[in-house]
Write an enzyme that holds these catalytic residues in place. Structure first.
Site, PDB file in Angstrom:
ATOM      1  N   SER A  42       6.574 118.824  71.797  1.00  0.00           N
ATOM      2  CA  SER A  42       7.057 119.323  70.513  1.00  0.00           C
ATOM      3  C   SER A  42       6.105 118.909  69.381  1.00  0.00           C
ATOM      4  O   SER A  42       4.983 119.391  69.313  1.00  0.00           O
ATOM      5  CB  SER A  42       8.489 118.826  70.280  1.00  0.00           C
TER       6      SER A  42
ATOM      7  N   HIS B 249      14.447 123.100  75.268  1.00  0.00           N
ATOM      8  CA  HIS B 249      13.308 122.489  74.584  1.00  0.00           C
ATOM      9  C   HIS B 249      13.005 121.077  75.088  1.00  0.00           C
ATOM     10  O   HIS B 249      11.861 120.647  75.094  1.00  0.00           O
ATOM     11  CB  HIS B 249      13.604 122.446  73.084  1.00  0.00           C
TER      12      HIS B 249
END
Length: 317
Positions: A138, A293
């Site tokens: 991320s 994610h």
């Protein structure tokens, strides 16, 4: 089953969507390494000395280093189990970092990819880490991409996890998380249970809530819990975390190997983004994992196998 490396044509070329596959696979200024370059007007950014944890399989891991960088609101603790696994399987030391404003690293008002990249570059120089593999999730993914484009000599290869080299809005969850953390901090909870109740309206998934609340600590015996991270600084920096400092792949490329790992239930690396990834990183390979994610925590075994296969391929060539 292994997937083949994905080669993506330039944006002007016809684009074929790839098939989804599973490849079971201290605040001291530090001098910058000689190969660093500045992004735009970045010379005023202060470099901070990053905290880290070394995983080296009790001294038996002596190969080229691996450097792991967590995501927003994370810390080096997030990568402890996978760091141990890589050190044991690959016999390579793994340095799990705390970025600025996270974990045990110093706080600073500047929080952007220029600053994050410079900090890690300085860490590599300070610890004489050469031919490193940079792995980032991320926020960490954009950090390692920026470092690779900034100067390819800083590393041997990169593994960005569930992010792309584009300006793209963060998931709406992150502003909610930041709002919730501010609410918790103002409420001055005395217990983890109380903090969890305060946070629940802002993060209704228990593992995510536990992840965010892992940043709490008690500075004084009997006193309220507080966040060890500067929530106000990170909240103000959310827009910067959506940006990417390079915009022209015709001027800047990383021509070494890159493994992009994405969660198929996440929106951060869409098929439409693959052409621009291919222009910045023409030798990139793509692995899809059936998760959201939070790839490392959701599917750790598949993540570990993907990375191990990618790095072992390098050793065999």
């Amino acid at each position: 089953m292994r997937s083949l490396p994905r080669r993506v044509p330039p944006l002007y070329a016809p684009f074929i969507h790839p098939k989804h596959t599973t490849r079971i696979q201290l605040s001291n200024a530090t001098s910058l390494p000689p190969w660093t370059r500045s992004f735009h007007a970045s010379s005023s950014v202060r470099v901070v000395d990053l905290s880290y944890r070394l995983h080296d399989d009790s001294g038996k891991a002596d190969g080229d280093p691996i450097v792991m960088i967590h995501g927003l609101f994370g810390s080096k603790r997030n990568n402890q189990s996978v760091g141990n696994a890589f050190a044991r399987i690959l016999k390579r030391p793994v340095y799990a970092l705390d970025t600025r404003n996270h974990g045990d690293s110093p706080h600073d008002k500047d929080h952007n990819y220029i600053a994050l990249a410079k900090d890690v570059e300085a860490f590599l120089a300070k610890h004489s880490l050469h031919n490193a593999t940079l792995i980032g999730h991320s926020m960490g993914a954009k950090t390692v991409m920026a470092m690779a484009l900034r100067n390819p000599d800083c590393c041997a290869n990169i593994i960005p996890i569930d992010n792309a080299p584009v300006d793209a809005a963060l998931s709406t969850d992150f502003p909610k998380y930041a709002q919730g953390m501010q609410h918790v901090e103002k409420s001055q909870p005395k217990s983890q249970k109380e903090a969890d109740m305060l946070m629940e309206p802002y993060a209704n998934v228990l593992p995510v809530r536990q992840f965010l609340l892992s940043n709490l600590w008690r500075p004084e015996p009997g006193g309220p819990l507080k966040f060890r991270i500067p929530v106000h600084v990170l909240t103000k920096s959310l827009d910067k975390m959506a940006d990417f400092p390079f915009t022209n792949p015709d001027e800047t490329q990383f021509t070494k190997r890159a493994l992009f790992i994405r969660g198929t239930k996440s929106h951060y690396v869409s098929d439409e983004m693959l052409p621009i990834i291919g222009r910045f990183f023409p030798r990139f390979e793509l692995v899809d994992i059936d998760c959201g994610h939070w790839v490392i925590s959701e599917k750790p075994d598949e993540f570990i196998k993907s990375v191990v296969e990618f790095l072992q391929e390098k050793e065999e060539t």
